[in-house]
Design an enzyme around this catalytic site. Structure first.
Site, mmCIF file in Angstrom:
data_model
loop_
_atom_site.group_PDB
_atom_site.id
_atom_site.type_symbol
_atom_site.label_atom_id
_atom_site.label_comp_id
_atom_site.label_asym_id
_atom_site.label_seq_id
_atom_site.Cartn_x
_atom_site.Cartn_y
_atom_site.Cartn_z
ATOM 1 N N GLY A 52 0.834 -1.204 0.000
ATOM 2 C CA GLY A 52 0.000 0.000 0.000
ATOM 3 C C GLY A 52 0.862 1.245 0.000
ATOM 4 N N CYS A 79 5.414 -6.126 1.656
ATOM 5 C CA CYS A 79 5.710 -4.697 1.624
ATOM 6 C C CYS A 79 4.992 -3.983 2.780
ATOM 7 C CB CYS A 79 5.356 -4.116 0.264
ATOM 8 S SG CYS A 79 6.212 -2.564 -0.103
ATOM 9 N N TYR A 80 3.967 -3.187 2.513
ATOM 10 C CA TYR A 80 3.224 -2.540 3.600
ATOM 11 C C TYR A 80 2.682 -3.593 4.574
ATOM 12 C CZ TYR A 80 -0.195 0.396 6.045
ATOM 13 O OH TYR A 80 -0.915 1.070 7.017
ATOM 14 N N HIS A 166 8.264 -7.749 -3.796
ATOM 15 C CA HIS A 166 6.994 -8.162 -4.416
ATOM 16 C C HIS A 166 7.187 -9.457 -5.205
ATOM 17 C CE1 HIS A 166 4.485 -4.605 -3.567
ATOM 18 N NE2 HIS A 166 5.635 -3.960 -3.576
ATOM 19 N N GLU A 168 4.860 -11.185 -6.556
ATOM 20 C CA GLU A 168 3.799 -11.328 -7.549
ATOM 21 C C GLU A 168 4.143 -10.740 -8.907
ATOM 22 O OE1 GLU A 168 2.910 -7.429 -5.389
ATOM 23 O OE2 GLU A 168 3.804 -9.374 -4.964
ATOM 24 N N SER A 220 -13.702 -0.900 -28.923
ATOM 25 C CA SER A 220 -12.575 -0.247 -29.581
ATOM 26 C C SER A 220 -11.946 -1.156 -30.619
ATOM 27 C CB SER A 220 -11.515 0.134 -28.551
ATOM 28 O OG SER A 220 -10.942 -1.033 -27.989
ATOM 29 N N GLY A 221 -12.284 -2.458 -30.557
ATOM 30 C CA GLY A 221 -11.649 -3.424 -31.443
ATOM 31 C C GLY A 221 -10.410 -4.045 -30.852
ATOM 32 N N GLY A 222 -10.035 -3.604 -29.642
ATOM 33 C CA GLY A 222 -8.879 -4.162 -28.962
ATOM 34 C C GLY A 222 -9.187 -5.506 -28.330
ATOM 35 N N VAL A 223 -8.209 -6.055 -27.649
ATOM 36 C CA VAL A 223 -8.340 -7.388 -27.058
ATOM 37 C C VAL A 223 -9.479 -7.430 -26.034
ATOM 38 C CG1 VAL A 223 -7.158 -9.179 -25.741
ATOM 39 C CG2 VAL A 223 -5.880 -7.801 -27.382
ATOM 40 N N ASP A 224 -9.501 -6.450 -25.131
ATOM 41 C CA ASP A 224 -10.439 -6.507 -24.010
ATOM 42 C C ASP A 224 -11.902 -6.450 -24.467
ATOM 43 O OD1 ASP A 224 -8.087 -6.414 -22.533
ATOM 44 O OD2 ASP A 224 -8.190 -4.245 -22.295
ATOM 45 N N SER A 225 -12.224 -5.448 -25.304
ATOM 46 C CA SER A 225 -13.621 -5.313 -25.724
ATOM 47 C C SER A 225 -14.042 -6.481 -26.615
ATOM 48 C CB SER A 225 -13.850 -3.972 -26.437
ATOM 49 O OG SER A 225 -13.041 -3.852 -27.590
ATOM 50 N N LYS A 369 -4.356 -8.527 -18.446
ATOM 51 C CA LYS A 369 -4.288 -8.712 -19.887
ATOM 52 C C LYS A 369 -3.872 -10.127 -20.283
ATOM 53 C CE LYS A 369 -4.533 -5.545 -22.383
ATOM 54 N NZ LYS A 369 -5.644 -4.879 -23.107
#
Length: 598
Positions: A52, A79-80, A166, A168, A220-225, A369
């Protein structure tokens, strides 16, 4: 309740990334706040206290009920989370003599189940300005680094562990081994996978979208949408999902034609709204990064509402769909204690209100992603679509640095010390600022320019890390390839969010894309933002900064070390544009620099 590891979120960027990593290692996870009831915490097989942005010795810093350390379940503080564990249990945390942002060498000093199958020395990723200076009773040091004595600690009897680094992030080379060891200590293995996620999400979508309701997607035509659309249409039926593509005037060259072709092949019922002039007018006098993001986000919604009325005769039977993924929410301050790094266009106030009212569905909002791409493969999307470079929703608008001239940074003498360490080095700072992230907090600081004093990428990376770690007021380092000197004179030239300046950037971006494709290195690069800077040799001239990075989840990234012959081609081609004075190359990792400049 399914056996799970609870991730207690203290507002760092990495809580959901920890969760994602552990799920991919085969254990189920849930994100928790730091003020849940003890009864809630004790339902979990283990707990992880995340990082954090706060300091544990600050009065208003996030706290935790110390009773959790008596629940008899394994606990890992990161960390925190480490620092809070130490403070609550009677140890001491203080400001570090040397801040650590970036790679460090961990030296393992004691054996521990938490360190099984690890080497005596490990490369890890640090991001902290505080450190443990005295251990609580019952704890021992199990690993350290040059600048951090208590880099890993353990109370083996109570199975309580703490680490300053970290595990991760991918830059901790054996980070998965640390996490897998904790999973084994917790007694949990093989309880989650993307396949499980898909099965659960399909059931959730059926529950979230009431019978008779349809989904109107902003795409948008990107990967996510694209993945979000296919998933929603798979569950609800293609006839119940419609797509709207808003042309903001900040799309890439030929983007509209290419997107329409790709989306039609996927079965999209796609409508394109040519709204470029509306966006140019709305952004005419907007220069600050946060302001223009909000304007873009709000205008998106107004156009969506208007187009909905034109396309859909029964809007009361539709809800809004978005391809939002986790970095979009966490970087907008999406968790209780999170520090806002930047506001994403799909996290403006109106969207947040719609979310509260249950009028938005975001089927990918827990994913990163790399997980979205894996899910896309599972859903049968074409590999060319899945591997496409990420592109911000607001488009080139956030790659045009429109902020005002800022000469507030005067501590040039802090940079001079590096000239004696690196031969032939000369450097200056720019009179503009860029967004960064250090210690889980947002920064808005000056970039430093260095000349092309070495052909060794590792030396440039080392210098960049030293500068950003030790010089307050600098969060990013860029270098001027194939130039032996940095410019003595820089002229500030205001950039406006209009068609003229967009076309300048659009052409440079197109040049880069074509060269990446020609040399077939697109897949080696996670993302390559090309930004337009408001500086040049003389009036009405500007500069381009290249920002290629390597990453898998966008929460951390290394700058990409491009072959110089390819870089030379890019620099020469862009430099032929009469409006471009300089072509820079960003050599900052994330942290401390974000992938995008705004």
């Amino acid at each position: 309740m399914q056996k799970a590891i609870g991730i207690i979120d203290f507002g760092g960027q990495y809580a959901h990334l920890i969760s994602s990593r552990i799920r991919r290692l085969g254990a189920y996870t849930e994100i928790l706040s730091n003020d849940e009831s003890i009864d809630r915490y004790k339902n979990f097989s283990a707990l992880i206290l995340s990082g954090g942005p706060a300091s544990v010795y600050e009065e208003d810093s996030p706290k935790i009920d110390e009773t959790i350390f008596s629940l008899g379940i394994p606990i890992l503080g990161i960390c925190y989370g480490l620092q809070l564990t130490v403070k609550v249990l009677g140890g001491v945390v203080s400001k570090a003599n040397t801040r650590e942002y970036g790679k460090a060498i961990l030296n393992i000093t004691e054996s521990s189940p938490f360190l099984n199958q690890l080497n005596i020395t490990e490369t890890v990723w640090m991001s902290h300005g505080d450190e443990v200076s005295k251990l609580p009773d019952g704890f021992q040091k199990i690993a350290s680094s040059v600048d951090c004595e208590y880099a890993a600690i353990a109370n083996e009897e109570k199975k309580i562990y703490g680490i300053q680094f970290h595990p991760e992030v991918l830059h901790t080379l054996n980070g998965n081994k640390f996490l897998l060891n904790f999973i084994k200590i917790s007694g949990l293995e093989n309880s989650w996978s993307i396949k499980n996620f898909l099965e659960d999400k399909m059931l959730e979508i059926k529950t979230r979208v009431p019978s008779g309701k349809k989904v109107f997607m902003l795409v948008s035509g990107g990967v996510d949408s694209s993945v979000a659309y296919v998933l929603l249409s798979r569950v609800l039926g293609k006839e119940n999902v419609r797509g709207l593509l808003v042309d903001t005037g900040f799309m890439r060259k030929n983007e509209i034609q290419n997107l329409k072709k790709n989306l039609n092949e996927l079965g999209f019922s796609l409508t394109i709204a040519d709204s470029a002039n509306e966006f140019y007018d709305a952004l005419k006098n907007s220069f600050e990064p946060e302001e223009k993001r909000k304007i873009i986000g709000e205008l998106f919604l107004k156009i969506q509402e208007r187009m909905t009325k034109e396309i859909i005769s029964d809007p009361e039977n539709w809800i809004l769909g978005q391809g939002t993924i986790y970095p979009d929410t966490i970087e907008s301050g999406g968790t209780k204690h999170a520090s806002k790094i930047k506001t994403h266009h799909n996290r403006v106030d109106t969207i947040l209100e719609l979310l509260k009212e249950g009028k938005v569905i975001e089927p990918l909002h827990e994913l990163y992603k790399d997980e979205v791409r894996e899910l896309g493969k599972m859903l049968g999307l074409d590999s060319n679509m899945i591997e496409r470079h990420p592109f911000p929703g607001p488009g080139l608008a956030v790659r045009m640095i429109t902020s005002s001239e800022d000469n507030s940074f005067h501590n040039i003498h802090e940079l001079d010390k590096f000239k004696s360490e690196y031969k032939k080095l000369n450097l200056i700072t720019l009179p503009i600022r860029s967004v960064g992230v250090q210690g889980d907090s947002r920064t808005y600081s000056h970039p430093a320019i260095v000349n092309d004093f070495t052909k060794d990428w590792e030396t440039l990376e080392e210098l960049s890390t030293k500068i950003t770690n030790s010089v307050n007021g600098v969060n990013r380092v860029i270098f001027l390839p194939f130039k032996k000197k940095v410019p003595k004179k820089i002229v500030f030239n205001q950039i406006y969010l209009d068609r003229v300046h967009s076309d300048i950037l659009r052409e440079s971006d197109h040049i880069v894309t074509k060269i990446l494709q020609k040399y077939k290195i697109e897949k080696e690069i996670w993302q390559m933002p090309v930004a337009l800077l408001p500086i040049g040799k003389k009036k009405n001239e500007f500069s381009i900064v290249l920002r290629p990075v390597e990453s898998t989840e966008a929460m951390t990234a290394n700058f990409y070390k491009m072959k110089r012959k390819i870089l030379k081609k890019i620099v020469n081609k862009i430099s032929k544009q009469k409006e471009i004075s300089f072509v820079f190359y960003d050599i900052t990792n994330k942290p401390p620099g974000t992938i995008e400049w705004e």
